[in-house]
Scaffold this motif. Sequence first.
Motif, PDB file in Angstrom:
ATOM      1  N   ALA A   8      -9.391  26.797 -55.738  1.00 34.33           N
ATOM      2  CA  ALA A   8      -8.363  26.734 -54.666  1.00 34.33           C
ATOM      3  C   ALA A   8      -9.223  26.121 -53.464  1.00 34.33           C
ATOM      4  N   VAL A   9      -8.575  24.865 -52.812  1.00 32.61           N
ATOM      5  CA  VAL A   9      -9.499  24.248 -51.437  1.00 32.61           C
ATOM      6  C   VAL A   9      -8.397  24.406 -50.409  1.00 32.61           C
ATOM      7  N   THR A  10      -8.569  24.651 -49.439  1.00 32.03           N
ATOM      8  CA  THR A  10      -7.620  24.879 -48.198  1.00 32.03           C
ATOM      9  C   THR A  10      -8.088  23.693 -47.050  1.00 32.03           C
ATOM     10  N   GLY A  11      -7.430  23.265 -46.496  1.00 35.93           N
ATOM     11  CA  GLY A  11      -7.676  22.289 -45.702  1.00 35.93           C
ATOM     12  C   GLY A  11      -7.951  20.861 -46.454  1.00 35.93           C
ATOM     13  N   ALA A  12      -7.176  20.960 -47.724  1.00 30.34           N
ATOM     14  CA  ALA A  12      -7.509  19.846 -48.491  1.00 30.34           C
ATOM     15  C   ALA A  12      -7.312  18.389 -48.081  1.00 30.34           C
ATOM     16  N   ALA A  13      -6.322  18.203 -47.165  1.00 33.80           N
ATOM     17  CA  ALA A  13      -6.216  16.682 -46.721  1.00 33.80           C
ATOM     18  C   ALA A  13      -7.091  16.231 -45.696  1.00 33.80           C
ATOM     19  N   GLY A  14      -7.931  17.357 -45.191  1.00 31.70           N
ATOM     20  CA  GLY A  14      -8.969  16.905 -43.935  1.00 31.70           C
ATOM     21  C   GLY A  14     -10.177  16.152 -44.562  1.00 31.70           C
ATOM     22  N   LEU A  21     -13.067  17.337 -52.810  1.00 33.68           N
ATOM     23  CA  LEU A  21     -12.011  17.292 -54.068  1.00 33.68           C
ATOM     24  C   LEU A  21     -12.633  16.360 -55.125  1.00 33.68           C
ATOM     25  N   PHE A  22     -13.184  15.275 -54.716  1.00 33.24           N
ATOM     26  CA  PHE A  22     -13.663  14.309 -55.824  1.00 33.24           C
ATOM     27  C   PHE A  22     -14.934  15.047 -56.375  1.00 33.24           C
ATOM     28  N   ARG A  23     -15.731  15.460 -55.675  1.00 38.83           N
ATOM     29  CA  ARG A  23     -16.969  16.035 -56.276  1.00 38.83           C
ATOM     30  C   ARG A  23     -16.624  17.164 -57.082  1.00 38.83           C
ATOM     31  N   ILE A  24     -15.541  18.042 -56.989  1.00 35.61           N
ATOM     32  CA  ILE A  24     -15.099  19.192 -57.714  1.00 35.61           C
ATOM     33  C   ILE A  24     -14.734  18.344 -59.178  1.00 35.61           C
ATOM     34  N   ALA A  25     -13.788  17.548 -58.823  1.00 41.15           N
ATOM     35  CA  ALA A  25     -13.096  17.042 -60.084  1.00 41.15           C
ATOM     36  C   ALA A  25     -14.081  16.153 -61.040  1.00 41.15           C
ATOM     37  N   SER A  26     -15.280  15.797 -60.343  1.00 39.00           N
ATOM     38  CA  SER A  26     -16.119  14.898 -61.193  1.00 39.00           C
ATOM     39  C   SER A  26     -16.979  15.919 -62.222  1.00 39.00           C
ATOM     40  N   GLY A  27     -17.079  16.956 -61.598  1.00 37.74           N
ATOM     41  CA  GLY A  27     -17.966  18.035 -62.509  1.00 37.74           C
ATOM     42  C   GLY A  27     -18.944  18.439 -61.742  1.00 37.74           C
ATOM     43  N   SER A  28     -19.163  17.933 -60.398  1.00 34.19           N
ATOM     44  CA  SER A  28     -20.386  18.398 -59.790  1.00 34.19           C
ATOM     45  C   SER A  28     -20.576  19.845 -59.578  1.00 34.19           C
ATOM     46  N   ALA A  46       0.910  18.321 -43.084  1.00 31.14           N
ATOM     47  CA  ALA A  46      -0.248  17.566 -43.659  1.00 31.14           C
ATOM     48  C   ALA A  46       0.042  17.254 -45.305  1.00 31.14           C
ATOM     49  N   LEU A  47       1.108  17.794 -45.800  1.00 30.99           N
ATOM     50  CA  LEU A  47       1.379  17.735 -47.329  1.00 30.99           C
ATOM     51  C   LEU A  47       1.331  16.361 -47.607  1.00 30.99           C
ATOM     52  N   LYS A  48       2.178  15.210 -46.874  1.00 33.11           N
ATOM     53  CA  LYS A  48       2.550  14.182 -47.151  1.00 33.11           C
ATOM     54  C   LYS A  48       0.842  13.566 -47.376  1.00 33.11           C
ATOM     55  N   ALA A  49       0.057  13.692 -46.349  1.00 33.08           N
ATOM     56  CA  ALA A  49      -1.173  12.981 -46.523  1.00 33.08           C
ATOM     57  C   ALA A  49      -1.963  13.647 -47.753  1.00 33.08           C
ATOM     58  N   LEU A  50      -1.719  14.816 -48.135  1.00 30.05           N
ATOM     59  CA  LEU A  50      -2.387  15.590 -49.105  1.00 30.05           C
ATOM     60  C   LEU A  50      -1.814  14.718 -50.732  1.00 30.05           C
ATOM     61  N   ILE A  83     -11.781  30.622 -58.033  1.00 28.35           N
ATOM     62  CA  ILE A  83     -12.752  30.250 -56.939  1.00 28.35           C
ATOM     63  C   ILE A  83     -12.014  29.874 -55.609  1.00 28.35           C
ATOM     64  N   ALA A  84     -12.335  30.308 -54.570  1.00 29.37           N
ATOM     65  CA  ALA A  84     -11.441  29.723 -53.306  1.00 29.37           C
ATOM     66  C   ALA A  84     -12.531  29.073 -52.333  1.00 29.37           C
ATOM     67  N   LEU A  85     -12.350  28.018 -51.951  1.00 28.87           N
ATOM     68  CA  LEU A  85     -13.315  27.250 -50.949  1.00 28.87           C
ATOM     69  C   LEU A  85     -12.123  27.177 -49.697  1.00 28.87           C
ATOM     70  N   LEU A  86     -12.569  27.992 -48.602  1.00 26.41           N
ATOM     71  CA  LEU A  86     -11.728  27.859 -47.542  1.00 26.41           C
ATOM     72  C   LEU A  86     -12.432  27.078 -46.456  1.00 26.41           C
ATOM     73  N   VAL A  87     -11.849  25.932 -46.364  1.00 27.55           N
ATOM     74  CA  VAL A  87     -12.315  24.883 -45.606  1.00 27.55           C
ATOM     75  C   VAL A  87     -11.389  24.667 -44.228  1.00 27.55           C
ATOM     76  N   GLY A  88     -10.028  24.954 -44.728  1.00 27.30           N
ATOM     77  CA  GLY A  88      -8.868  24.593 -43.684  1.00 27.30           C
ATOM     78  C   GLY A  88      -9.043  25.260 -42.373  1.00 27.30           C
ATOM     79  N   ALA A  89      -9.314  24.665 -41.165  1.00 20.00           N
ATOM     80  CA  ALA A  89      -9.669  25.235 -40.079  1.00 20.00           C
ATOM     81  C   ALA A  89      -9.755  24.085 -39.132  1.00 20.00           C
ATOM     82  N   ARG A  90      -9.477  24.313 -37.964  1.00 21.84           N
ATOM     83  CA  ARG A  90      -9.921  23.237 -36.756  1.00 21.84           C
ATOM     84  C   ARG A  90     -11.343  23.040 -36.469  1.00 21.84           C
ATOM     85  N   PRO A  91     -11.953  21.630 -36.500  1.00 17.32           N
ATOM     86  CA  PRO A  91     -13.526  21.603 -36.231  1.00 17.32           C
ATOM     87  C   PRO A  91     -13.487  21.458 -34.752  1.00 17.32           C
ATOM     88  N   ARG A  92     -14.553  21.595 -34.254  1.00 14.35           N
ATOM     89  CA  ARG A  92     -15.157  21.793 -32.926  1.00 14.35           C
ATOM     90  C   ARG A  92     -15.048  20.194 -32.574  1.00 14.35           C
TER      91      ARG A  92
END
Length: 328
Positions: A8-14, A21-28, A46-50, A83-92
């Motif tokens: 799982a990746v949160t904030g996936a359209a950020g 996402l591309f690193r995970i999908a490529s096997g890195s 953000a679902l449309k962008a995703l 595996i859960a990668l919790l990325v989604g949050a507002r950046p400073r």
Amino acid sequence: MSTPVKVAVTGAAGQIGYSLLFRIASGSLLGPDTPVELRLLEITPALKALEGVVMELDDCAFPLLSAVEIGDDPNAVFDGVNIALLVGARPRTKGMERGDLLEANGAIFKPQGRALNDHAADDVKVLITGNPANTNALIAMSNAPDIPNERFNALTRLDHNRAKAQLAAKLGTSVNAVTQMTIWGNHSATQYPDVFNALVDGENAADAIGDQGWIESTFLPVVQKRGAAIIEARGASSAASAANATVDHMRDWVLGTPEGDWVSMAVPSDGSYGAPEGIITSYPCTTAAGSYEIVQGLELNDFSRAKIDASNAELVEERQAVTALGLI
Ligand SMILES: NC(=O)C1=CN([C@@H]2O[C@H](COP(=O)(O)OP(=O)(O)OC[C@H]3O[C@@H](n4cnc5c(N)ncnc54)[C@H](O)[C@@H]3O)[C@@H](O)[C@H]2O)C=CC1
Ligand SMILES: O=C([O-])CC(=O)C(=O)O
């Protein structure tokens, strides 16, 4: 081929998502023999962008990518994830400290912790990248009582990688020559990158530098404030390097650290090195068979001790703040 691992990746359209996402999908992340299924969480607008990002994932024809699911409901997206990668949050943005995001971003991690508790696979490992990462991890962990605490980590690997790069540049050597680097404490400007326990080509790094003034006045502030320097230069916070560090941390947690070296991971304190229990703080860690251990027995001089204590004191304050907000 083995059964796909659900990631799982949160904030996936950020911004970070667009590299990650591309690193995970490529096997890195899990290596060339492990297929992955991506579970991508975003907020509804953000679902449309995703969907566009998923079209690009399709267009890469990654052999290891077995499926992609997207959604805005953590209960559905986290179902069965390993595996859960919790990325989604507002950046400073310019002028802010990461702690200024506590209230806005902390609120994201309470429901996500609950959803992981109720729906993730029994072996789930959770890594929090979204800032303020250590305390967001504490919030998620505190709201997931059925998941063992040690499955919640926060990201200080970017700081670790930055420290290695600065040290290698100073000594005119390769990053591969720098081992046993440690980031202690919070992923904030109080973090403490420790050259006194690091090695360069097998020699003590502080001795190799031989210049306490450079360590205190250049190295420390450059590493501590690198995120702000990137915001200043790029007009946006670090993204590709943050995605890279997220991959590095989770890959090493799952696949193990090399013999003779360690990595920096923010993990629940067990009191090692005098850190208060109940915070998530960065330590030197080794990993094997999917578990980490805090490296024991390192010597800390008075300078290091004071810096580490100050960073951990900041984490205690952050914990008090989120307790007062009812997030833990
Ligand atoms: N720990 C570290 O070393 C680093 C942490 N970060 C942090 O990572 C976070 C993400 O950074 P970027 O990707 O640059 O930000 P971004 O703003 O480009 O993307 C964040 C994404 O999260 C989504 N989001 C917001 N609330 C959500 C929720 N409740 N559930 C799912 N998704 C949600 C947003 O819609 C957005 O698409 C920020 O908090 C940033 O400060 C960034 C760099 C390094
Ligand atoms: O500085 C920021 O806000 C983003 C971040 O955490 C980093 O680059 O270390």
